[in-house]
Write a protein that holds these residues in place. Structure first.
Motif, PDB file in Angstrom:
ATOM      1  N   GLU A 159     -29.678 -18.758  28.170  1.00 39.48           N
ATOM      2  CA  GLU A 159     -30.609 -18.600  29.292  1.00 39.48           C
ATOM      3  C   GLU A 159     -29.938 -17.907  30.483  1.00 39.48           C
ATOM      4  O   GLU A 159     -30.540 -17.075  31.146  1.00 39.48           O
ATOM      5  CB  GLU A 159     -31.137 -19.974  29.708  1.00 39.48           C
ATOM      6  CG  GLU A 159     -32.610 -19.967  30.068  1.00 39.48           C
ATOM      7  CD  GLU A 159     -33.298 -21.256  29.614  1.00 39.48           C
ATOM      8  OE1 GLU A 159     -34.247 -21.161  28.817  1.00 39.48           O
ATOM      9  OE2 GLU A 159     -32.866 -22.349  30.057  1.00 39.48           O
TER      10      GLU A 159
ATOM     11  N   ARG B 169     -27.959 -15.657  30.418  1.00 40.54           N
ATOM     12  CA  ARG B 169     -27.830 -14.221  30.156  1.00 40.54           C
ATOM     13  C   ARG B 169     -29.164 -13.581  29.773  1.00 40.54           C
ATOM     14  O   ARG B 169     -29.212 -12.539  29.126  1.00 40.54           O
ATOM     15  CB  ARG B 169     -26.811 -13.976  29.023  1.00 40.54           C
ATOM     16  CG  ARG B 169     -25.401 -14.351  29.402  1.00 40.54           C
ATOM     17  CD  ARG B 169     -24.895 -13.443  30.548  1.00 40.54           C
ATOM     18  NE  ARG B 169     -23.470 -13.548  30.742  1.00 40.54           N
ATOM     19  CZ  ARG B 169     -22.862 -14.479  31.480  1.00 40.54           C
ATOM     20  NH1 ARG B 169     -23.577 -15.404  32.087  1.00 40.54           N
ATOM     21  NH2 ARG B 169     -21.561 -14.475  31.625  1.00 40.54           N
ATOM     22  N   GLY B 170     -30.247 -14.239  30.152  1.00 31.86           N
ATOM     23  CA  GLY B 170     -31.572 -13.659  29.893  1.00 31.86           C
ATOM     24  C   GLY B 170     -31.962 -13.678  28.437  1.00 31.86           C
ATOM     25  O   GLY B 170     -32.761 -12.853  27.980  1.00 31.86           O
TER      26      GLY B 170
ATOM     27  N   ARG C 106     -33.658  -9.843  23.077  1.00 30.09           N
ATOM     28  CA  ARG C 106     -34.186 -10.934  23.902  1.00 30.09           C
ATOM     29  C   ARG C 106     -33.909 -12.323  23.342  1.00 30.09           C
ATOM     30  O   ARG C 106     -34.019 -13.303  24.070  1.00 30.09           O
ATOM     31  CB  ARG C 106     -35.727 -10.826  23.997  1.00 30.09           C
ATOM     32  CG  ARG C 106     -36.237  -9.512  24.471  1.00 30.09           C
ATOM     33  CD  ARG C 106     -36.114  -9.406  25.993  1.00 30.09           C
ATOM     34  NE  ARG C 106     -36.068  -8.018  26.398  1.00 30.09           N
ATOM     35  CZ  ARG C 106     -37.131  -7.207  26.414  1.00 30.09           C
ATOM     36  NH1 ARG C 106     -38.300  -7.645  26.063  1.00 30.09           N
ATOM     37  NH2 ARG C 106     -37.006  -5.951  26.788  1.00 30.09           N
TER      38      ARG C 106
ATOM     39  N   VAL D 277     -25.716  -9.127  31.912  1.00 29.26           N
ATOM     40  CA  VAL D 277     -27.119  -9.425  32.204  1.00 29.26           C
ATOM     41  C   VAL D 277     -27.848  -8.104  32.401  1.00 29.26           C
ATOM     42  O   VAL D 277     -27.425  -7.277  33.199  1.00 29.26           O
ATOM     43  CB  VAL D 277     -27.249 -10.301  33.470  1.00 29.26           C
ATOM     44  CG1 VAL D 277     -28.709 -10.642  33.730  1.00 29.26           C
ATOM     45  CG2 VAL D 277     -26.447 -11.571  33.299  1.00 29.26           C
TER      46      VAL D 277
END
Ligand code: 9MR
Length: 363
Positions: free
Chosen positions: A39, A41-42, A308, A362
């Motif tokens: 999370e 790191r997206g 993602r 990121v």
């Protein structure tokens, strides 16, 4: 530093200063979870799970802590959902959705249209009458029921032939020709306007000639869908790796993922595991090789800002399909393909994933 992070950090510093001053043993800080590391790191970290696993009391807390997204290992396959024509049984899939909701997890769906794991009645029915509602009706039934509750779904799974030469023979291809992919994606978009629609396949990760063809065919397939304005949002890269042979070709993988990103598609790693069946009996050596291949793969995959999510195909070696019986009997060999061993202890693969997450820029 964000206020919350700062407060947590200072609280930690105060605690360790106190325990130090009082001569108390420092209480081990729980490691950060893969869920949190991702999370930060997206990314979304997830895993496949099946209903029987939810009855294992030493497994569930680990799943809850580590995983942000669940994907059903079996429960969404048509064989299990519609064993008799028109008679759907959603009980098991409902249970996974309820578990995810109660555990602060999202769900991803797998698969809507696949050549395998279909009920026995399906193929004869398709052959007898090329009835398109056998395709669209199923998509409508599943996505309609869970509308708005899946983050992404594999609309079509594994449509490309294993040798990478064009489409794989399947009852769908026989009944409707290559247009079945378009029909499926349109039906999925109509049934749920919000869910991310994924084309999911294996074969693009490694370096052999069949993988070169696989990558080319995948890009061709995606280009066709996009040119015809078929609603596809992401490529699912299964990530079934091999620790000891046919390893990931980092250069080819990077170029391929750049191509996918250039088409405006997201990339999801949907079924990561590392086959160790060609390795030595020595467990430590196998674990090292599995971790190393994981890292080689993720370093490239996560370097692409379009990536993602990373989901492993189950979380614990306990839940791997058993090896060939003769092998188990002769040598006691059990596979070790996943981040946790059968006793729910972290393996080097866990560290490899954690390090790959921590090293991600990121986007
Ligand atoms: O792990 C799954 C295995 O237990 C099932 O018997 C099999 C057939 O339904 O599917 C396996 O999962 C596959 C996934 O659905 C699609 N990609 C390959 C996966 C691993 O073989």
């Amino acid at each position: 530093m964000k206020r919350r992070t700062f407060l947590a950090a200072s609280a930690g510093a105060v605690t360790s200063a106190l325990t130090g001053a009082l001569g108390l043993p420092a209480r081990a800080q729980p490691d950060r979870s893969l869920r949190d590391l991702a999370e930060a790191r997206g990314l979304v970290f997830g895993a496949a799970a099946a209903t029987y696993m939810l009855d294992q009391p030493d497994f569930v807390p680990v799943l809850r802590r580590q995983v942000r997204q669940l994907v059903p290992e079996y429960e969404m396959k048509r064989q299990f959902l519609e064993p008799r024509r028109g008679r759907y049984d959603f009980a098991a899939l409902d249970r996974l959705f309820a578990f995810a909701a109660a555990s602060r997890m999202s769900m991803r769906g797998h698969p809507l249209v696949w050549y395998a794991s279909n009920p026995d009645w399906l193929e004869p029915a398709l052959t007898a009458r090329r009835d398109e509602t056998l395709l669209t009706g199923h998509i409508q039934a599943v996505l309609g029921r869970y509308r708005g509750r899946m983050a992404s779904v594999d609309v079509v799974n594994e449509a490309i032939a294993p040798d990478g030469r064009g489409l794989r023979p399947s009852p769908w291809l026989s009944a409707f020709g290559p247009g079945y992919l378009d029909t499926a994606f349109h039906a999925a978009r109509a049934a749920d306007p919000a869910v991310k629609l994924v084309y999911n396949d294996w074969g693009c990760e490694q370096g052999g000639p069949e993988n070169d063809r696989f990558r080319a065919t995948t890009l061709k397939l995606l280009d066709g869908l996009l040119a015809r304005r078929v609603p596809v949002d992401a490529l699912g890269l299964q990530g079934h790796l091999n620790a000891f042979q046919n390893r990931v070709d980092q250069r080819k993988l990077r170029l391929f993922l750049d191509e996918v990103r250039a088409r405006g598609l997201a990339i999801l790693i949907t079924e990561l595991d590392v086959y160790d069946g060609d390795g030595p009996a020595d467990i430590a050596a196998r674990d090292r090789a599995v971790a190393d291949e994981t890292r080689r793969f993720l370093d490239v995959a996560l370097d692409n800002p379009a990536t993602r999510a990373v989901l492993t195909w189950c979380l614990s070696d306990r839940h791997i399909d058993p090896p060939e019986e003769w092998r188990l009997k002769l040598t006691g060999f059990r596979h070790r393909k996943l981040p946790y061993d059968a006793q729910m202890r972290k393996k080097p693969m866990w560290d490899a994933i954690a390090q790959a997450f921590a090293g991600r820029r990121v986007p």
